[in-house]
Structures are given as C-alpha cells and as structure tokens.
Design a protein around this motif. Structure first.
Motif, PDB file in Angstrom:
ATOM      1  N   ALA A 157     -21.525  36.154   2.340  1.00 10.27           N
ATOM      2  CA  ALA A 157     -20.712  36.515   1.177  1.00 10.27           C
ATOM      3  C   ALA A 157     -21.091  37.881   0.616  1.00 10.27           C
ATOM      4  CB  ALA A 157     -20.853  35.451   0.095  1.00 10.27           C
ATOM      5  N   LEU A 158     -21.520  38.798   1.495  1.00 13.05           N
ATOM      6  CA  LEU A 158     -21.863  40.149   1.044  1.00 13.05           C
ATOM      7  C   LEU A 158     -20.670  41.071   1.211  1.00 13.05           C
ATOM      8  CD1 LEU A 158     -25.425  40.633   2.591  1.00 13.05           C
ATOM      9  CD2 LEU A 158     -24.814  39.719   0.326  1.00 13.05           C
ATOM     10  N   LEU A 159     -20.372  41.828   0.198  1.00 10.53           N
ATOM     11  CA  LEU A 159     -19.323  42.844   0.258  1.00 10.53           C
ATOM     12  C   LEU A 159     -19.984  44.201   0.093  1.00 10.53           C
ATOM     13  CD1 LEU A 159     -16.331  43.643   0.380  1.00 10.53           C
ATOM     14  CD2 LEU A 159     -16.222  43.303  -2.112  1.00 10.53           C
ATOM     15  N   ASP A 160     -19.860  45.043   1.128  1.00 16.78           N
ATOM     16  CA  ASP A 160     -20.517  46.349   1.146  1.00 16.78           C
ATOM     17  C   ASP A 160     -22.030  46.198   0.939  1.00 16.78           C
ATOM     18  OD1 ASP A 160     -18.063  47.654   1.530  1.00 16.78           O
ATOM     19  OD2 ASP A 160     -17.674  47.678  -0.629  1.00 16.78           O
ATOM     20  N   GLY A 161     -22.572  45.152   1.560  1.00 13.20           N
ATOM     21  CA  GLY A 161     -24.012  44.969   1.587  1.00 13.20           C
ATOM     22  C   GLY A 161     -24.635  44.283   0.393  1.00 13.20           C
ATOM     23  N   ARG A 162     -23.830  43.807  -0.548  1.00 10.92           N
ATOM     24  CA  ARG A 162     -24.431  43.151  -1.712  1.00 10.92           C
ATOM     25  C   ARG A 162     -23.593  41.962  -2.172  1.00 10.92           C
ATOM     26  NH1 ARG A 162     -22.382  45.352  -6.744  1.00 10.92           N
ATOM     27  NH2 ARG A 162     -20.864  47.010  -6.373  1.00 10.92           N
ATOM     28  N   PRO A 163     -24.245  40.998  -2.821  1.00  9.56           N
ATOM     29  CA  PRO A 163     -23.528  39.828  -3.327  1.00  9.56           C
ATOM     30  C   PRO A 163     -22.848  40.131  -4.657  1.00  9.56           C
ATOM     31  CG  PRO A 163     -25.843  39.624  -3.840  1.00  9.56           C
ATOM     32  CD  PRO A 163     -25.692  40.900  -3.036  1.00  9.56           C
ATOM     33  N   HIS A 164     -21.869  39.320  -4.985  1.00  8.23           N
ATOM     34  CA  HIS A 164     -21.186  39.414  -6.284  1.00  8.23           C
ATOM     35  C   HIS A 164     -21.084  37.999  -6.824  1.00  8.23           C
ATOM     36  CE1 HIS A 164     -20.102  43.633  -5.604  1.00  8.23           C
ATOM     37  NE2 HIS A 164     -19.928  43.255  -4.349  1.00  8.23           N
ATOM     38  N   ARG A 165     -21.904  37.679  -7.833  1.00  9.76           N
ATOM     39  CA  ARG A 165     -22.066  36.305  -8.295  1.00  9.76           C
ATOM     40  C   ARG A 165     -21.947  36.201  -9.811  1.00  9.76           C
ATOM     41  NH1 ARG A 165     -21.327  34.569  -3.594  1.00  9.76           N
ATOM     42  NH2 ARG A 165     -22.792  33.225  -2.497  1.00  9.76           N
ATOM     43  N   GLU A 166     -21.032  36.889 -10.403  1.00  5.77           N
ATOM     44  CA  GLU A 166     -20.879  36.861 -11.856  1.00  5.77           C
ATOM     45  C   GLU A 166     -20.162  35.577 -12.285  1.00  5.77           C
ATOM     46  OE1 GLU A 166     -20.512  41.730 -12.338  1.00  5.77           O
ATOM     47  OE2 GLU A 166     -18.772  40.440 -12.722  1.00  5.77           O
ATOM     48  N   ILE A 167     -20.681  34.939 -13.342  1.00  6.54           N
ATOM     49  CA  ILE A 167     -20.127  33.709 -13.884  1.00  6.54           C
ATOM     50  C   ILE A 167     -20.155  33.811 -15.410  1.00  6.54           C
ATOM     51  CG2 ILE A 167     -20.401  31.192 -14.054  1.00  6.54           C
ATOM     52  CD1 ILE A 167     -21.799  31.217 -11.383  1.00  6.54           C
ATOM     53  N   PHE A 213     -16.635  38.759 -11.792  1.00  2.00           N
ATOM     54  CA  PHE A 213     -16.112  38.657 -10.426  1.00  2.00           C
ATOM     55  C   PHE A 213     -17.119  37.915  -9.567  1.00  2.00           C
ATOM     56  CE2 PHE A 213     -15.840  40.523  -6.068  1.00  2.00           C
ATOM     57  CZ  PHE A 213     -14.595  40.000  -5.731  1.00  2.00           C
ATOM     58  N   PHE A 214     -16.630  36.910  -8.843  1.00  2.00           N
ATOM     59  CA  PHE A 214     -17.487  36.089  -7.988  1.00  2.00           C
ATOM     60  C   PHE A 214     -16.903  36.059  -6.584  1.00  2.00           C
ATOM     61  CE2 PHE A 214     -19.428  32.457  -6.067  1.00  2.00           C
ATOM     62  CZ  PHE A 214     -20.605  32.216  -6.754  1.00  2.00           C
ATOM     63  N   LEU A 215     -17.645  36.582  -5.619  1.00  3.96           N
ATOM     64  CA  LEU A 215     -17.229  36.501  -4.213  1.00  3.96           C
ATOM     65  C   LEU A 215     -17.891  35.275  -3.603  1.00  3.96           C
ATOM     66  CD1 LEU A 215     -15.874  37.469  -1.658  1.00  3.96           C
ATOM     67  CD2 LEU A 215     -17.774  39.061  -1.294  1.00  3.96           C
ATOM     68  N   LYS A 216     -17.089  34.275  -3.280  1.00  2.00           N
ATOM     69  CA  LYS A 216     -17.614  33.001  -2.802  1.00  2.00           C
ATOM     70  C   LYS A 216     -18.031  33.067  -1.340  1.00  2.00           C
ATOM     71  CE  LYS A 216     -16.248  28.140  -2.314  1.00  2.00           C
ATOM     72  NZ  LYS A 216     -16.178  28.047  -0.842  1.00  2.00           N
ATOM     73  N   GLN A 217     -17.186  33.652  -0.483  1.00  2.00           N
ATOM     74  CA  GLN A 217     -17.478  33.637   0.951  1.00  2.00           C
ATOM     75  C   GLN A 217     -16.492  34.532   1.690  1.00  2.00           C
ATOM     76  OE1 GLN A 217     -16.647  29.476   1.932  1.00  2.00           O
ATOM     77  NE2 GLN A 217     -14.566  30.012   2.509  1.00  2.00           N
TER      78      GLN A 217
END
Length: 326
Positions: free
Chosen positions: A299-309, A249-253
């Motif tokens: 691009a933080l969701l609940d205080g943290r990034p999500h950058r899985e690729i 899962f990748f949260l871009k922005q």
C-alpha cells in the motif's frame, strides 16, 4: 481490542447479517459474495435470502465498548463488510432496528457505516438531523458517476464524520466540489445577498462557501481473481485533492496489481503484466502494472504509506444499562 479486523482502516468488524444485491460496477467482483459462497451461502442477489447472525455474535460490540471505556480510548467498528445496512430488503428490517439500539448502547465505539444506497439513509436511520457523534457515515464511489450521485446525498447527513470509500478505484475522480470550502463552479446566484443558502452553499463575502464537505477519503485497488488494475495517477490525484483541502487520505491497498517498477517487478518477473495506455506517467509513457497479489503489492504510493484517519474524539452520549433490550 476486540476480535480484530483485516480491514486496515478499522479495528473491529461487525456484520449483523450477510448479503445484499449488486447495484454498481464495483460490485462486479464482489469479495463478500466470494467469501459467502465458500461457506455454501448464496446471498448476493436481488430479493435473495439474508443470513442473520446469532444472539451471541451480537454481544461482541458490548464487550468492545466495555474494553474501550476501561482503557479510555474509543475503538473503530466497521459495520457491515458483508452487507449494506441501508439495503431495502424485507428480511433485514428487524435486524436493522436492533442495530440502531446496539449502536446507541455503545458510545465508546466509533461506528463506521458504509453504503452504496445513501438515498435510504434518511428514511432508515433513527437520528434525523442530529446524529450521535460516535456514528460515522460514508458512501462508496468507484467512478465519477457514482461519486456525483452519492456524495451530495451523503453531505446532507449531519454526522460527525462523513467519509468516502473509493475501492476499487476504477477511474480518475474529481472530488473538488465535495472537498474544498469554495464552490468549484461559476457563481450560481450572483445577485444573492450574504447569508443566503442554496444547494448546500452559503453566500459569504461575495463568494459561495460550501457548508458541508467530506472529512475522510479511503482509496484502494481491487483484489481477487478478476481484479481490475488501479492507475497510480488516479491515486495521486486523490492524494493531491485531499492535501489541498486538508482532508484525511487513507490508501488501503494496491490490490492484485501494482506499478511494475522497483522491487515489485523483480520479485515476480514472470507475473502477468498490463499497459494502461489511457493515461501516462510523468514522462508521457504508458504505465505498466504487474499482478503480484495483494500481499506483495502492499500500500505504498511513491514509496510511502498514507494512513490518515479522523481523530477518535470523545462523546457525551448516554450509556444505557446493559439490561436494556437490543
């Protein structure tokens, strides 16, 4: 590596041409059309002109491929941010064939092809049932209707990575049928024997197991002057579904709008705000969003990034001579 890209989930962007026609709600505030018009180009309507790139521009991926091979690390290339490779348009047929040849010449690149027209993939791509392992294929889905239309077609493609781009995310999505290994519905054929294959599902031990699924989900809010806000719960739902299925899962922005709490709200106290009343937070209250711009929204969701690729696995694709034609 290469020229770099402002798109967070790739390293380089290659646009063999500019332009395509709007076909879904995500296209309403098309950033590519906005960028093209700054250059005096009117390219984003049905049967309109398409801007072709120069021969010199087409040499860039060959350079990126040489550099990736030199350092022993593949590089991701998004193709195309200013077009749809699988658009049915007479002006791009020759360029699309040239693109396939270029892709085959650059096995050290991880080509990320993203389309809103998956119904054209089988007819327009040259690889049939055996795609090169360095070519990733994805579809865009901003709402449930588009997800249910496009993802089943995508899952028929035998690519090493199949991905979904939910940007701009315009509503809550249920991706369980496309992420999990088990069928989300009732048993469609209770009398089928083990080993039977129906609609992409195989009967195993009395249960229907999905043969193919998504490997990667990208999500994000909308940017630009007419951007629509993305509800935090929609992103949390995608994050949860991916975690349960073991899918990257990748949260871009967040885009233009972000949740109006914490530092974000204090940084722009006079900024425009909106209440999303159709869904509520964990306390049952409407969620307030504040317009702070893409940079401050982050691009933080609940205080943290999500950058899985997905991992950059090596390939065994033959590297043609650079003397071969593109």
């Amino acid at each position: 590596m290469g020229e770099g890209s402002s798109i967070e989930w790739t390293e380089n962007t290659f646009n063999p041409w500019w332009g395509c026609a709007r076909i879904s709600p995500a296209c309403r505030n098309c950033y590519a059309d906005r960028d093209a018009r700054r250059w005096g180009q009117d390219l984003f309507h049905l049967n309109g002109p398409r801007r072709m790139m120069s021969d010199r521009y087409w040499q860039a991926p060959l350079k990126w491929n040489r550099e990736a091979e030199r350092i022993g690390l593949p590089a991701r290339v998004f193709c195309a941010s200013m077009a749809d490779v699988f658009e049915r348009h007479p002006g791009v047929i020759d360029a699309r064939e040239r693109l396939w040849r270029l892709i085959e010449q650059t096995p050290w690149l991880r080509w990320q092809l993203l389309t809103k027209r998956p119904e054209n993939i089988a007819a327009m791509s040259p690889w049939g049932g055996s795609w090169p392992p360095h070519v990733w294929i994805g579809v865009s889905a901003e709402d449930q209707e588009r997800a249910d239309q496009r993802i089943p077609i995508l899952l028929q493609v035998k690519a090493s990575v199949r991905f979904l781009s939910c940007e701009p995310l315009l509503e809550d999505l249920d991706l369980h049928p496309y992420l999990t290994n088990r069928s989300a519905g009732t048993n469609p054929h209770p009398d089928a024997p083990d080993g039977a294959v129906v609609d992409g599902m195989e009967r195993v031990g009395g249960q229907w197991v999905r043969i193919e699924s998504l490997h990667w989900v990208i999500a994000g809010g909308e940017s630009g002057p007419r951007a629509r806000p993305t509800h935090p719960n929609w992103l949390r739902s995608l994050r949860r579904q991916c975690a349960e299925a073991g899918t990257d899962f990748f949260l871009k922005q967040w885009g233009e709008w972000a949740p109006a709490d914490g530092l974000t709200a204090r940084m722009r106290p006079q900024a425009r705000r909106v209440l999303l009343r159709d869904q509520v937070d964990g306390l049952g209250q409407p969620v307030e969003m504040i317009r702070v711009g893409k940079k401050l929204a982050g691009a933080l969701l609940d205080g943290r990034p999500h950058r899985e690729i997905p991992p950059l696995t090596r390939t065994r694709v033959r590297t043609p001579s650079e003397g071969e034609p593109l």
